[in-house]
Design a protein around this motif. Structure first.
Motif, PDB file in Angstrom:
ATOM      1  N   SER A 124       0.787  -1.092   0.137  1.00 43.92           N
ATOM      2  CA  SER A 124      -0.125  -0.018  -0.010  1.00 43.92           C
ATOM      3  C   SER A 124       1.016   1.175  -0.142  1.00 43.92           C
ATOM      4  N   SER A 125       2.091   1.296  -0.316  1.00 49.21           N
ATOM      5  CA  SER A 125       3.141   2.466  -0.164  1.00 49.21           C
ATOM      6  C   SER A 125       2.567   3.510  -1.172  1.00 49.21           C
ATOM      7  N   MET A 126       2.253   3.117  -2.198  1.00 45.22           N
ATOM      8  CA  MET A 126       1.722   4.208  -3.247  1.00 45.22           C
ATOM      9  C   MET A 126       0.410   4.578  -3.292  1.00 45.22           C
ATOM     10  N   GLU A 127      -0.429   4.243  -2.172  1.00 48.23           N
ATOM     11  CA  GLU A 127      -1.888   4.740  -2.341  1.00 48.23           C
ATOM     12  C   GLU A 127      -1.771   6.188  -2.155  1.00 48.23           C
ATOM     13  N   PRO A 128      -2.799   6.914  -2.439  1.00 48.86           N
ATOM     14  CA  PRO A 128      -3.918   6.345  -3.210  1.00 48.86           C
ATOM     15  C   PRO A 128      -3.665   6.343  -4.797  1.00 48.86           C
ATOM     16  N   THR A 129      -2.449   6.598  -5.163  1.00 51.15           N
ATOM     17  CA  THR A 129      -2.373   6.638  -6.696  1.00 51.15           C
ATOM     18  C   THR A 129      -2.330   5.299  -7.181  1.00 51.15           C
ATOM     19  N   PRO A 137       9.630  25.571  -2.203  1.00 47.23           N
ATOM     20  CA  PRO A 137       8.382  24.542  -1.794  1.00 47.23           C
ATOM     21  C   PRO A 137       7.891  24.107  -3.183  1.00 47.23           C
ATOM     22  N   PHE A 138       7.418  22.940  -3.175  1.00 45.83           N
ATOM     23  CA  PHE A 138       6.895  22.146  -4.296  1.00 45.83           C
ATOM     24  C   PHE A 138       5.567  21.704  -4.030  1.00 45.83           C
ATOM     25  N   ASP A 139       4.619  21.763  -4.914  1.00 49.25           N
ATOM     26  CA  ASP A 139       3.155  21.370  -4.663  1.00 49.25           C
ATOM     27  C   ASP A 139       3.161  20.029  -5.235  1.00 49.25           C
ATOM     28  N   GLU A 140       2.394  19.182  -4.518  1.00 51.33           N
ATOM     29  CA  GLU A 140       2.191  17.678  -4.750  1.00 51.33           C
ATOM     30  C   GLU A 140       0.910  17.395  -4.981  1.00 51.33           C
ATOM     31  N   PRO A 141       0.348  17.685  -6.138  1.00 49.32           N
ATOM     32  CA  PRO A 141      -1.262  17.436  -6.329  1.00 49.32           C
ATOM     33  C   PRO A 141      -1.603  16.205  -6.039  1.00 49.32           C
ATOM     34  N   TYR A 142      -0.879  15.193  -6.473  1.00 43.63           N
ATOM     35  CA  TYR A 142      -1.230  13.709  -6.266  1.00 43.63           C
ATOM     36  C   TYR A 142      -1.371  13.335  -4.969  1.00 43.63           C
ATOM     37  N   LEU A 143      -1.032  14.204  -3.846  1.00 45.27           N
ATOM     38  CA  LEU A 143      -1.211  13.916  -2.466  1.00 45.27           C
ATOM     39  C   LEU A 143      -2.499  14.659  -1.801  1.00 45.27           C
ATOM     40  N   ASN A 144      -3.059  15.293  -2.703  1.00 42.89           N
ATOM     41  CA  ASN A 144      -4.333  16.393  -2.169  1.00 42.89           C
ATOM     42  C   ASN A 144      -5.330  15.340  -1.471  1.00 42.89           C
ATOM     43  N   GLU A 145      -5.721  14.407  -2.268  1.00 41.74           N
ATOM     44  CA  GLU A 145      -6.813  13.452  -1.950  1.00 41.74           C
ATOM     45  C   GLU A 145      -6.374  12.847  -0.504  1.00 41.74           C
ATOM     46  N   TYR A 146      -5.105  12.192  -0.486  1.00 34.89           N
ATOM     47  CA  TYR A 146      -4.708  11.502   0.773  1.00 34.89           C
ATOM     48  C   TYR A 146      -4.814  12.431   2.058  1.00 34.89           C
ATOM     49  N   LYS A 147      -4.069  13.608   1.811  1.00 33.60           N
ATOM     50  CA  LYS A 147      -3.835  14.719   2.775  1.00 33.60           C
ATOM     51  C   LYS A 147      -5.246  15.088   3.439  1.00 33.60           C
ATOM     52  N   GLN A 148      -6.377  14.978   2.838  1.00 32.25           N
ATOM     53  CA  GLN A 148      -7.544  15.312   3.433  1.00 32.25           C
ATOM     54  C   GLN A 148      -8.128  14.224   4.063  1.00 32.25           C
ATOM     55  N   LYS A 149      -7.733  12.992   3.944  1.00 29.23           N
ATOM     56  CA  LYS A 149      -8.230  11.878   4.608  1.00 29.23           C
ATOM     57  C   LYS A 149      -7.375  11.661   5.968  1.00 29.23           C
ATOM     58  N   VAL A 150      -6.195  12.209   6.134  1.00 29.77           N
ATOM     59  CA  VAL A 150      -5.321  12.037   7.344  1.00 29.77           C
ATOM     60  C   VAL A 150      -5.819  13.236   8.330  1.00 29.77           C
ATOM     61  N   ASN A 151      -6.434  12.621   9.614  1.00 28.60           N
ATOM     62  CA  ASN A 151      -6.604  13.516  10.386  1.00 28.60           C
ATOM     63  C   ASN A 151      -5.795  13.321  11.627  1.00 28.60           C
ATOM     64  N   ASP A 152      -4.632  12.714  11.618  1.00 29.40           N
ATOM     65  CA  ASP A 152      -3.912  12.395  12.886  1.00 29.40           C
ATOM     66  C   ASP A 152      -2.385  12.691  12.592  1.00 29.40           C
ATOM     67  N   GLY A 153      -2.600  14.086  12.218  1.00 28.30           N
ATOM     68  CA  GLY A 153      -1.213  14.998  12.110  1.00 28.30           C
ATOM     69  C   GLY A 153      -0.881  14.866  10.359  1.00 28.30           C
ATOM     70  N   PRO A 154       0.354  15.477  10.304  1.00 22.00           N
ATOM     71  CA  PRO A 154       0.824  15.597   8.882  1.00 22.00           C
ATOM     72  C   PRO A 154       0.924  14.300   8.062  1.00 22.00           C
ATOM     73  N   LEU A 155       0.625  14.205   6.846  1.00 24.08           N
ATOM     74  CA  LEU A 155       0.924  12.849   5.861  1.00 24.08           C
ATOM     75  C   LEU A 155       2.391  12.733   6.050  1.00 24.08           C
ATOM     76  N   THR A 156       3.385  13.643   5.806  1.00 21.23           N
ATOM     77  CA  THR A 156       4.695  13.491   5.784  1.00 21.23           C
ATOM     78  C   THR A 156       5.314  14.063   6.911  1.00 21.23           C
ATOM     79  N   ASP A 157       5.869  13.415   7.885  1.00 16.57           N
ATOM     80  CA  ASP A 157       6.774  13.943   8.961  1.00 16.57           C
ATOM     81  C   ASP A 157       7.849  14.747   8.427  1.00 16.57           C
ATOM     82  N   SER A 158       8.200  15.868   8.995  1.00 22.17           N
ATOM     83  CA  SER A 158       9.159  16.741   8.797  1.00 22.17           C
ATOM     84  C   SER A 158      10.502  16.087   8.862  1.00 22.17           C
TER      85      SER A 158
END
Length: 183
Positions: free
Chosen positions: A40-45, A101-122
């Motif tokens: 599942s490492s490439m979900e949701p793509t 800064p770079f936009d990653e539009p392929y992550l937008n859908e997944y970022k909306q689903k994550v509600n326990d902190g950032p999608l990508t840790d700093s």
């Protein structure tokens, strides 16, 4: 006379079959190869058991999805984030490449689903096993789109270019999921 004609026909069919096999072998080795998504490492793509066509032509570019031979003798599918010489950093769920800064539009859908902190840790590149604050020459820095559950360059280091099988953007199976993936 009938025997000679039959032998010629068998010979012609044999040649045609040999040529077809040789062409298929050359295409598979040098141009294209099928790959099955495992994990599942490439979900949701990309999703488990989807089948992709990997193109072995051309160099990978930033944000291309590639297949490569990982250190543990498995093939991984990840997205190219950093090219040779790049400085990679993540802050507050934003990707910075060489300070921009770079936009990653392929992550937008997944970022909306994550509600326990950032999608990508700093992180900054020097905190990863790469051992430098820049992507080394002849290497790529890759990450899975499912950032919380992806074993990628943050864990295994930069990927040598000679380990890259090819890039992919075509899902051909299952039929209802056929698509061309953009960057």
């Amino acid at each position: 006379m009938a025997d000679v004609k039959k032998q010629n026909e068998v010979w012609e069919w044999g040649k045609a079959l040999f040529i077809a096999i040789a062409i298929a072998f050359i295409i598979r080795i040098f141009l294209f190869t099928p790959v099955v998504v495992d994990g599942s490492s490439m979900e949701p793509t990309l999703h488990e058991n989807e089948r992709l066509i990997v193109t072995k032509i051309g160099e990978p570019d930033r944000f291309d999805i590639i297949v490569f031979h990982a250190p543990n003798n498995e093939d991984y599918i990840k997205r190219v984030i950093g090219l040779p010489g790049d400085h990679i950093e993540y802050k507050d769920d934003v990707l910075y490449i060489n300070g921009e800064p770079f936009d990653e539009p392929y992550l937008n859908e997944y970022k909306q689903k994550v509600n326990d902190g950032p999608l990508t840790d700093s992180f900054t590149l020097q905190e990863t096993p790469v051992g430098s604050d820049l992507v080394p020459e002849g290497h790529l820095f890759v990450m899975g789109d499912n950032r919380k559950y992806s074993k990628d360059s943050r864990h295994i280091g930069a990927i040598p270019m000679e380990e890259v099988v090819g890039k992919t953007n075509i899902v051909y199976f299952p039929i209802q999921d056929i698509k061309v993936i953009g960057k």
